[in-house]
Design a protein around this motif. Structure first.
Motif, mmCIF file in Angstrom:
data_model
loop_
_atom_site.group_PDB
_atom_site.id
_atom_site.type_symbol
_atom_site.label_atom_id
_atom_site.label_comp_id
_atom_site.label_asym_id
_atom_site.label_seq_id
_atom_site.Cartn_x
_atom_site.Cartn_y
_atom_site.Cartn_z
ATOM 1 N N SER A 40 0.894 -1.285 -0.110
ATOM 2 C CA SER A 40 -0.148 0.023 -0.009
ATOM 3 C C SER A 40 0.936 1.289 -0.056
ATOM 4 O O SER A 40 0.498 2.321 -0.681
ATOM 5 C CB SER A 40 -1.035 0.091 1.135
ATOM 6 O OG SER A 40 -0.179 0.110 2.262
ATOM 7 N N TYR A 41 1.939 1.268 0.706
ATOM 8 C CA TYR A 41 2.779 2.506 0.560
ATOM 9 C C TYR A 41 3.272 2.706 -0.687
ATOM 10 O O TYR A 41 3.329 3.946 -1.086
ATOM 11 C CB TYR A 41 4.098 2.309 1.716
ATOM 12 C CG TYR A 41 4.824 3.397 1.598
ATOM 13 C CD1 TYR A 41 4.702 4.829 2.112
ATOM 14 C CD2 TYR A 41 6.307 3.014 0.837
ATOM 15 C CE1 TYR A 41 5.788 5.761 2.012
ATOM 16 C CE2 TYR A 41 7.143 4.295 0.528
ATOM 17 C CZ TYR A 41 6.879 5.670 1.278
ATOM 18 O OH TYR A 41 7.753 6.489 1.061
ATOM 19 N N LEU A 42 3.930 1.577 -1.486
ATOM 20 C CA LEU A 42 4.587 1.892 -2.776
ATOM 21 C C LEU A 42 3.427 2.110 -3.617
ATOM 22 O O LEU A 42 3.638 3.179 -4.508
ATOM 23 C CB LEU A 42 5.317 0.811 -3.198
ATOM 24 C CG LEU A 42 6.621 0.414 -2.527
ATOM 25 C CD1 LEU A 42 7.085 -1.024 -3.020
ATOM 26 C CD2 LEU A 42 7.470 1.575 -2.861
ATOM 27 N N ARG A 43 2.187 1.613 -3.628
ATOM 28 C CA ARG A 43 1.087 2.236 -4.331
ATOM 29 C C ARG A 43 0.793 3.366 -4.233
ATOM 30 O O ARG A 43 0.400 4.397 -5.135
ATOM 31 C CB ARG A 43 -0.064 1.221 -4.061
ATOM 32 C CG ARG A 43 -0.311 -0.151 -4.958
ATOM 33 C CD ARG A 43 -1.893 -0.697 -5.044
ATOM 34 N NE ARG A 43 -2.276 -0.724 -3.635
ATOM 35 C CZ ARG A 43 -1.902 -1.605 -2.724
ATOM 36 N NH1 ARG A 43 -0.802 -2.589 -3.101
ATOM 37 N NH2 ARG A 43 -2.680 -1.783 -1.723
ATOM 38 N N SER A 44 0.982 3.876 -2.990
ATOM 39 C CA SER A 44 0.309 5.290 -2.562
ATOM 40 C C SER A 44 1.394 6.464 -3.183
ATOM 41 O O SER A 44 1.124 7.548 -3.755
ATOM 42 C CB SER A 44 0.127 5.720 -1.050
ATOM 43 O OG SER A 44 1.527 5.506 -0.411
ATOM 44 N N VAL A 45 2.654 5.930 -3.078
ATOM 45 C CA VAL A 45 3.706 6.830 -3.898
ATOM 46 C C VAL A 45 3.480 6.820 -5.341
ATOM 47 O O VAL A 45 3.465 8.131 -5.977
ATOM 48 C CB VAL A 45 5.003 6.175 -3.551
ATOM 49 C CG1 VAL A 45 6.179 6.973 -4.786
ATOM 50 C CG2 VAL A 45 5.513 6.282 -2.066
ATOM 51 N N ARG A 46 3.143 5.775 -6.093
ATOM 52 C CA ARG A 46 2.828 5.715 -7.453
ATOM 53 C C ARG A 46 1.786 6.432 -7.698
ATOM 54 O O ARG A 46 1.741 7.458 -8.648
ATOM 55 C CB ARG A 46 2.576 4.388 -7.866
ATOM 56 C CG ARG A 46 3.130 4.211 -9.294
ATOM 57 C CD ARG A 46 3.651 2.781 -9.492
ATOM 58 N NE ARG A 46 4.033 2.960 -10.995
ATOM 59 C CZ ARG A 46 3.702 1.924 -11.708
ATOM 60 N NH1 ARG A 46 3.230 0.817 -11.571
ATOM 61 N NH2 ARG A 46 4.180 2.131 -13.117
ATOM 62 N N ILE A 47 0.747 6.504 -6.744
ATOM 63 C CA ILE A 47 -0.558 7.270 -7.238
ATOM 64 C C ILE A 47 -0.195 8.768 -6.925
ATOM 65 O O ILE A 47 -0.686 9.699 -7.811
ATOM 66 C CB ILE A 47 -1.664 6.745 -6.141
ATOM 67 C CG1 ILE A 47 -2.100 5.440 -6.616
ATOM 68 C CG2 ILE A 47 -2.724 7.765 -6.245
ATOM 69 C CD1 ILE A 47 -3.046 4.551 -5.588
ATOM 70 N N ALA A 48 0.504 9.038 -5.927
ATOM 71 C CA ALA A 48 0.813 10.717 -5.833
ATOM 72 C C ALA A 48 1.523 11.193 -6.955
ATOM 73 O O ALA A 48 1.369 12.340 -7.423
ATOM 74 C CB ALA A 48 1.520 10.685 -4.430
ATOM 75 N N TYR A 60 -3.682 10.347 -0.714
ATOM 76 C CA TYR A 60 -3.054 9.174 -1.679
ATOM 77 C C TYR A 60 -2.932 7.978 -0.915
ATOM 78 O O TYR A 60 -3.095 6.847 -1.575
ATOM 79 C CB TYR A 60 -1.701 9.621 -2.138
ATOM 80 C CG TYR A 60 -1.659 11.012 -2.749
ATOM 81 C CD1 TYR A 60 -2.816 11.177 -4.093
ATOM 82 C CD2 TYR A 60 -1.183 12.233 -2.178
ATOM 83 C CE1 TYR A 60 -2.636 12.641 -4.623
ATOM 84 C CE2 TYR A 60 -1.431 13.494 -2.844
ATOM 85 C CZ TYR A 60 -2.186 13.460 -4.000
ATOM 86 O OH TYR A 60 -2.266 14.752 -4.571
ATOM 87 N N ARG A 61 -2.818 7.700 0.330
ATOM 88 C CA ARG A 61 -2.557 6.418 1.044
ATOM 89 C C ARG A 61 -4.027 5.776 1.109
ATOM 90 O O ARG A 61 -4.297 4.811 1.063
ATOM 91 C CB ARG A 61 -2.154 6.950 2.386
ATOM 92 C CG ARG A 61 -0.645 7.347 2.574
ATOM 93 C CD ARG A 61 -0.044 7.339 4.036
ATOM 94 N NE ARG A 61 -0.744 8.019 5.011
ATOM 95 C CZ ARG A 61 -0.605 9.232 5.301
ATOM 96 N NH1 ARG A 61 0.125 10.135 4.724
ATOM 97 N NH2 ARG A 61 -1.504 9.817 6.487
ATOM 98 N N GLU A 62 -5.056 6.853 1.257
ATOM 99 C CA GLU A 62 -6.345 6.255 1.296
ATOM 100 C C GLU A 62 -6.834 5.653 -0.054
ATOM 101 O O GLU A 62 -7.370 4.477 -0.195
ATOM 102 C CB GLU A 62 -7.473 7.339 1.721
ATOM 103 C CG GLU A 62 -7.174 7.649 3.258
ATOM 104 C CD GLU A 62 -8.116 8.831 3.572
ATOM 105 O OE1 GLU A 62 -8.896 9.398 2.938
ATOM 106 O OE2 GLU A 62 -8.046 9.114 4.888
ATOM 107 N N ILE A 63 -6.421 6.408 -1.060
ATOM 108 C CA ILE A 63 -6.680 5.718 -2.443
ATOM 109 C C ILE A 63 -6.209 4.486 -2.930
ATOM 110 O O ILE A 63 -6.621 3.553 -3.434
ATOM 111 C CB ILE A 63 -6.198 6.779 -3.577
ATOM 112 C CG1 ILE A 63 -7.073 8.116 -3.489
ATOM 113 C CG2 ILE A 63 -6.271 6.176 -4.954
ATOM 114 C CD1 ILE A 63 -6.530 9.351 -4.328
ATOM 115 N N ALA A 64 -4.897 4.406 -2.070
ATOM 116 C CA ALA A 64 -4.108 3.150 -2.367
ATOM 117 C C ALA A 64 -4.807 1.946 -1.666
ATOM 118 O O ALA A 64 -4.670 0.891 -2.209
ATOM 119 C CB ALA A 64 -2.375 3.200 -2.011
#
Length: 155
Positions: free
Chosen positions: A113-121, A146-150
């Protein structure tokens, strides 16, 4: 004898401080006076290197100087600060250039989830192909939005 606590604290402080430096530089310098160097990072292209890569060299200068002066003078705190900046640069390269932008074809199956949030942001940042407006200028610290979206978009 080197006391370990000040060395570790200096390393961590330098590493964390670089996130603030990266955010400030990205928002006010890369998307400001030096936009012409950063602009090619925001447009699709088929070349390996970007003018934007010059920023990596600029960020390396303080690390190299701290490591050199620290080594020449036997100053473990300068070496520790230089190492903190160096490790931040390495993290930036692996996460931003390799994981997010896939400039090197490694770590394609890494997912959390952290890496997904980095990618989304970062994708939200890149949806803007021009200097302004912009959003999400940080690198390691990712906003709650972005963390919530991930979390909602688990693969």
């Amino acid at each position: 004898m080197i006391e370990i606590l000040p060395v570790v604290a200096t390393f961590l402080a330098a590493f964390l401080f670089m996130e603030l430096v990266a955010w400030f530089t990205h928002k006010y310098i890369m998307h400001g006076a030096l936009w012409k160097l950063h602009e090619d990072h925001h447009v699709p292209h088929d070349h390996t290197l970007e003018k934007n890569d010059l920023f990596a060299l600029m960020f390396a200068i303080p690390s190299v100087l701290l490591l050199a002066f620290g080594t020449m003078n036997g100053n473990s705190l300068l070496i520790s600060a230089g190492t903190g900046i160096l490790v931040y640069g390495m993290a930036y390269f692996f996460v931003h250039d390799i994981y997010v932008h896939r400039r090197v074809k490694w770590f394609r199956n890494v997912d959390n989830s952290y890496l997904r949030s980095v990618r989304i942001a970062h994708k939200m940042h890149h949806k803007h192909r021009v200097k302004e407006p912009g959003e999400s200028f940080g690198f390691l610290w990712v906003g709650k939005k972005y963390r919530e979206i991930a979390k909602r978009n688990r693969s």
